[in-house]
Design an enzyme around this catalytic site. Structure first.
Site: not given
Length: 430
Positions: A265, A280, A352, A355, A394
């Site tokens: 990403r 990130r 997070e 999801s 994460r």
């Protein structure tokens, strides 16, 4: 893609549900284009029917012995030629309207579920439950990137040299911990009924369009323009598109898949956010859960999907909470979504880590994924669901902080010890 028939029949209701997302969507233009396109389609159908009628009539007369040069036949042929010209003029106009209509429809997000909480943004999300407070460290903890650097598990500066910022290299037991987490997650999910897939890491434009990343989020993905291929932002894309343009049988449902992939990403718009550590990155590993289910079982399957992702966190004894996203924070393609947020003690907050979304038939419409029930006419769109099970980087960050000991060492979660064959992480010397 939203149901155009539903929009056509209940425009006020569709508009009201979309406004819950706090966005402004041009439904009037869609309805006008739809009306124009249907009028042209009806006109073309009538002209084509008359053309077919003339062809049959001329053939019948000639077969009955009429002279092809007969004035009546010549008049019919002239009318047929005129119809062909009109059809030739209509077809590109109709095609252009269809393209305009589809392009606009692709920009409209999914309708929120009636059970999705109303809200403007993430501040209105609803905490559903918390788990594992007893596992939160009672002593101060260093940020995961600091302890990982001290233990020689993570290399950042050389990674920037090799690539650019927001890339990392895992070293020694850092790399081993990543592999152990991936294998543990896959082993757990396959034992719970998911069929593993190892899909392509590059997908075409049609695939990203079907799952909803295109056209709206093109800036978030890395593209190989010469080949019309994109690096996947998540395994959701190739796994969902595995069944694109197919008609499944009702007996095949439900279909459960899990997949490990690296994910890529651009993180556009995140300048200055989470610049350190594993939170990130441009490239990260993830194990994804994807379901194809009957519409009648969709809601129950969503709750079970969340439970399957939670099972990993509970097995690792990582404190977390479940949050239901409000309408203003809902993802583009989702109609209902729960986020799992893991506890990071160094930051004293939840972040997070998964999801879990129910897309209803939104992705299935875009990707033409249908099923046919026995003794029923026609086909129905499946419902698609997906969730991270889990984001591996994460998860590693959470372990490095929650399993950090007062002396600075890091214990290995019990369920990972058979994979790593040790009880504590040790460093590597470069």
């Amino acid at each position: 893609m939203i149901d155009l028939k539903q929009l056509r029949e209940t425009p006020q209701a569709v508009g009201d549900r979309l406004r819950r997302r706090q966005g402004d969507y041009d439904l009037e233009t869609i309805l006008k284009l739809d009306e124009q396109q249907r009028q042209l389609e009806q006109q073309r159908s009538q002209l084509q029917a008359r053309s077919n009628e003339i062809g049959a009539l001329v053939g019948k007369k000639i077969k009955a012995g009429a002279d092809p040069r007969d004035p009546e036949i010549q008049a019919l042929k002239a009318e047929a030629n005129d119809l062909k010209k009109k059809l030739a003029d209509l077809e590109p106009r109709e095609r252009d309207l269809k393209e305009q209509l589809e392009a606009l429809l692709l920009t409209i997000p999914n309708l929120p579920s009636d059970t999705t909480p109303l809200g403007r943004d993430e501040r209105d999300n609803v905490e559903v439950r918390c788990w594992g407070d007893e596992f939160k460290p009672s002593h101060p903890c260093q940020p995961h990137w600091e302890v990982a650097t001290q233990l020689g598990l993570l290399e950042v500066e050389r990674s920037v040299k090799v690539a650019q910022s927001r890339f990392v290299t895992l070293v020694g037991m850092g790399a081993a911990l990543e592999r152990a987490l991936i294998q543990f997650m896959l082993d757990t999910h396959t034992a719970r009924g998911y069929v593993e897939i190892l899909p392509p890491f590059l997908v075409n434009t049609a695939s990203l369009t079907a799952t909803g990343q295109l056209p709206k989020f093109a800036e978030e993905s890395f593209r190989c323009a010469e080949d019309d291929l994109w690096l996947i932002p998540t395994a959701e894309v190739p796994v969902t598109n595995f069944y694109r343009d197919e008609i499944l049988s009702a007996e095949q449902l439900p279909i459960y898949h899990c997949a490990y992939t690296p994910c890529f990403r651009r993180e556009a718009g995140s300048y200055g956010k989470d610049t350190r550590g594993l939170i990130r990155l441009h490239q990260f590993d993830k194990v994804e859960l994807v379901k194809f289910v009957h519409p009648e079982t969709s809601a129950a399957e969503h709750e079970q999907l969340v439970a399957d992702a939670e099972f990993i966190l509970q097995a690792l004894k990582l404190p977390y909470r479940v949050v239901e996203l409000c309408t203003g924070d809902l993802g583009f393609a989702a109609m209902k979504c729960y986020d799992l947020e893991v506890w990071l003690p160094a930051a004293n907050c939840y972040r997070e880590i998964s999801s879990c979304s129910n897309f209803g038939d939104f992705q299935a419409r875009r990707g033409k994924i249908r099923f046919k029930a026995p003794k029923q006419k026609g086909t129905q769109f499946v419902h698609t669901l997906n969730g991270s099970g889990l984001a591996v980087g994460r998860t590693m960050a959470a372990i490095l902080e929650n399993y950090q000991q007062p002396d600075g060492s890091v214990a290995v979660p019990e369920v990972l010890q058979p994979y790593l064959r040790c009880s504590h992480l040790t460093g590597a010397r470069l």
